[in-house]
Design an enzyme around this catalytic site. Structure first.
Site, short mmCIF file in Angstrom:
data_model
loop_
_atom_site.label_atom_id
_atom_site.label_comp_id
_atom_site.label_asym_id
_atom_site.label_seq_id
_atom_site.Cartn_x
_atom_site.Cartn_y
_atom_site.Cartn_z
N HIS A 149 -6.36 -6.71 7.86
CA HIS A 149 -6.92 -5.61 7.20
C HIS A 149 -7.90 -4.54 7.87
O HIS A 149 -8.92 -4.53 7.70
CB HIS A 149 -7.58 -6.34 6.04
CG HIS A 149 -8.08 -5.61 5.02
ND1 HIS A 149 -7.44 -4.29 4.87
CD2 HIS A 149 -9.27 -5.59 4.22
CE1 HIS A 149 -8.35 -3.70 3.69
NE2 HIS A 149 -9.20 -4.40 3.20
N CYS A 183 -11.07 0.62 0.87
CA CYS A 183 -10.09 -0.16 1.48
C CYS A 183 -8.63 0.61 0.65
O CYS A 183 -7.59 0.09 1.13
CB CYS A 183 -10.05 -1.61 0.91
SG CYS A 183 -11.61 -2.35 1.98
#
Lengths: 137, 389
Positions: free
Chosen positions: B336, B87
């Protein structure tokens, strides 16, 4: 429809130098590697000491006893192959040797667990793989 | 050292984007970034960093950096490469691109973050997120991202008395901000009751504690600070961008609620930029889960250790509060898309520092900060940005 996946998450014990770990795990014993040069117990077990690069490591058996450091009950979002196990409890266990590791927490309910509680090592079968688990003492 | 400056910034619409392929999604962000800049075209770009975490599993495509460069008409004479750091891929790509400019290896660098997560079956996505952890030692227990941060939340509640309601305030704030961002996936406010009633995902985390699976792309164009005015009237200088990493397993972490690697990156970034937490006007931080934003307030020095829950409850991270955090809606409401996130954070800071953030503008914002996290809080990138004077 589910797309077939090529790899299982479970490692193949014959394709790692940690074959001994998986053999003893299946017998219900929790082992790891120890570096005699720096008196260091490793987790996870490994083939080379991360502290001194020593490759001549010893296998030792861990106490399998410790305390629950943190835990959660997974209700959704299991990886492929584990959907049928939902819900399940995952915990971080702090062994009496000082090692912290992630494991399944079994033979209990989420509501009955608390941080700091004593737990002991056990295994649960998943096919021919033994899942490293802990249960309340 | 040559500092890098951002002269172009763009974002695709975030959300469930069944209408576009990976490269088309990337192009939406890139086209906007070139329009945002001036006097610069794809042929002026000499290096490309594509941040994309798991295209092999999620869209069955590897080597995506030359693929996207080709689609955009960029011929990267000084190279194109994909960056993967889970991420935190976007933050890492931005840092490496800045280093290329600082070291004189490239002049104009395109940083493109993209992820398309809705094309694959949900079980595949869940497996992909699970294997960010150590497959042999942790993923085999069925850990996924919510479970990892549920452990953090439980410890934070245990050690500092943080409450579920305080975590809820993070979600409320970020949804409120997201409502003002036309690019956000979720553009609706939620109430504390809706938060409390949302389904449990991994105890104690509920659905509204979690950032969504999302498709999206973000793009910034970097050049050396001294050339930056050629390409933008208000370039944004990257004053510092630092990264620090710990091991990948929970066994390697000292604690679940104190993140030494983040502290290290934060302290490097503040030192290099010559600023402290009190100087930050606007911050985009990695709220993959509400508890993460609470821990991050603390590790960034916005409040004392253990007081992150109180900080959000008191409105200190609201627009108009002590430091406006996640004005874009954050990962929670904006979305996201893994590879896009770190770059999208920089895009929001650029808009804020240029005074172009519309309804969610932080008045007089001069110094901005980004924090991008990878894995189970094991990799951290912190950037500090200032409007060129």
């Amino acid at each position: 429809m589910t797309t077939p996946h090529i790899f299982k998450l479970e490692p193949n014990p014959s394709e790692t130098k940690l074959k001994k770990f998986y053999e003893t795990l299946r017998e219900g014993r929790l082992t790891t590697t120890y570096c005699g040069k720096c008196s260091l117990t490793h987790w996870p077990p490994r083939m080379v000491c991360p502290n001194c690069m020593n490759e001549d490591l010893n296998w030792i058996e861990l106490s399998g006893k410790g305390r629950l450091y943190a835990f959660t009950e997974v209700m959704d979002g299991a990886p492929l192959g584990m959907e049928d196990e939902l819900p399940y409890i995952i915990g971080v266990v702090e062994l009496d040797e000082g090692i912290r590791l992630l494991a399944r927490i079994v033979d209990t309910k989420y509501g009955e667990l608390r941080i700091g509680q004593r737990v002991v090592f056990t295994i649960k079968p998943r096919g021919d793989f033994a899942v490293l688990s802990f249960r309340p003492e | 050292m040559n500092k890098a400056a951002i002269v172009g910034a763009g974002l695709s619409k975030f959300g469930k984007r069944g209408d576009v392929s990976l490269r088309e999604l990337a192009a939406e962000a890139a086209v906007e970034a070139f329009k945002h800049a001036k006097n610069i075209e794809p042929r002026d770009i000499d290096a490309v960093f594509v941040s994309c975490a798991q295209p092999e599993r999620l869209v069955v495509q590897s080597n995506v950096s030359p693929l996207i460069a080709e689609y955009l008409g960029v011929k990267p004479s000084r190279g194109a490469v994909r960056v993967e750091a889970a991420c935190s891929s976007g933050g890492v790509a931005l840092r490496l691109a800045s280093a290329m400019i600082a070291g004189g290896y490239a002049e104009n660098v395109l940083v493109l973050g993209v992820e398309k997560m809705h094309a694959a079956p949900r079980e595949e996505v869940m497996t992909s997120l699970s294997i960010v952890a150590d497959r042999e030692w942790e993923s085999i227990h069925g850990i996924n991202a919510p479970a990892g941060f549920a452990l953090v939340a439980q410890r934070h509640m245990h050690e500092y008395g943080t409450t579920e309601e305080q975590m809820g305030y993070v979600a409320l704030k970020n949804h409120k901000n997201g409502e003002m961002n036309p690019k956000a996936m979720f553009r609706k406010r939620i109430t504390i009751q809706e938060y409390a009633d949302s389904p449990v995902i991994s105890r104690p985390l509920k659905l509204y504690d979690c950032s969504p699976i999302c498709d999206g792309a973000a793009c910034v164009i970097l050049t050396a600070a001294e050339r930056a005015r050629r390409y933008n009237d208000t370039p944004i200088i990257i004053e510092a961008i630092a990264q620090s990493t710990s091991g990948n397993t929970v066994s390697s972490l000292e604690s679940l609620t104190t993140w030494p690697a983040m502290r290290e990156a934060v302290s490097q970034a503040y030192r290099a930029a010559g600023v402290g937490p009190g100087d930050i006007d606007v911050a985009e931080v990695h709220d993959c889960f509400t508890i993460a934003e609470i821990v991050e307030y603390e590790e960034l020095g916005f409040c004392e250790k253990g007081m992150g829950g109180r900080f959000v409850e008191d409105g200190q991270s609201d627009i108009g509060g002590r430091v406006a955090v996640n004005t874009s809606g954050g990962l929670k409401a904006k979305g996201h898309p893994i590879g896009a996130t770190g770059v999208a954070q920089a895009v929001e800071i650029v808009f804020q520092l240029q005074g172009e953030a519309g309804k969610r503008q932080v008045g007089g914002a001069e110094i901005g900060l980004t924090h991008n996290l990878g894995g189970f809080a094991v990799n951290h990138v912190v950037g500090i940005y200032r409007r060129a004077t």
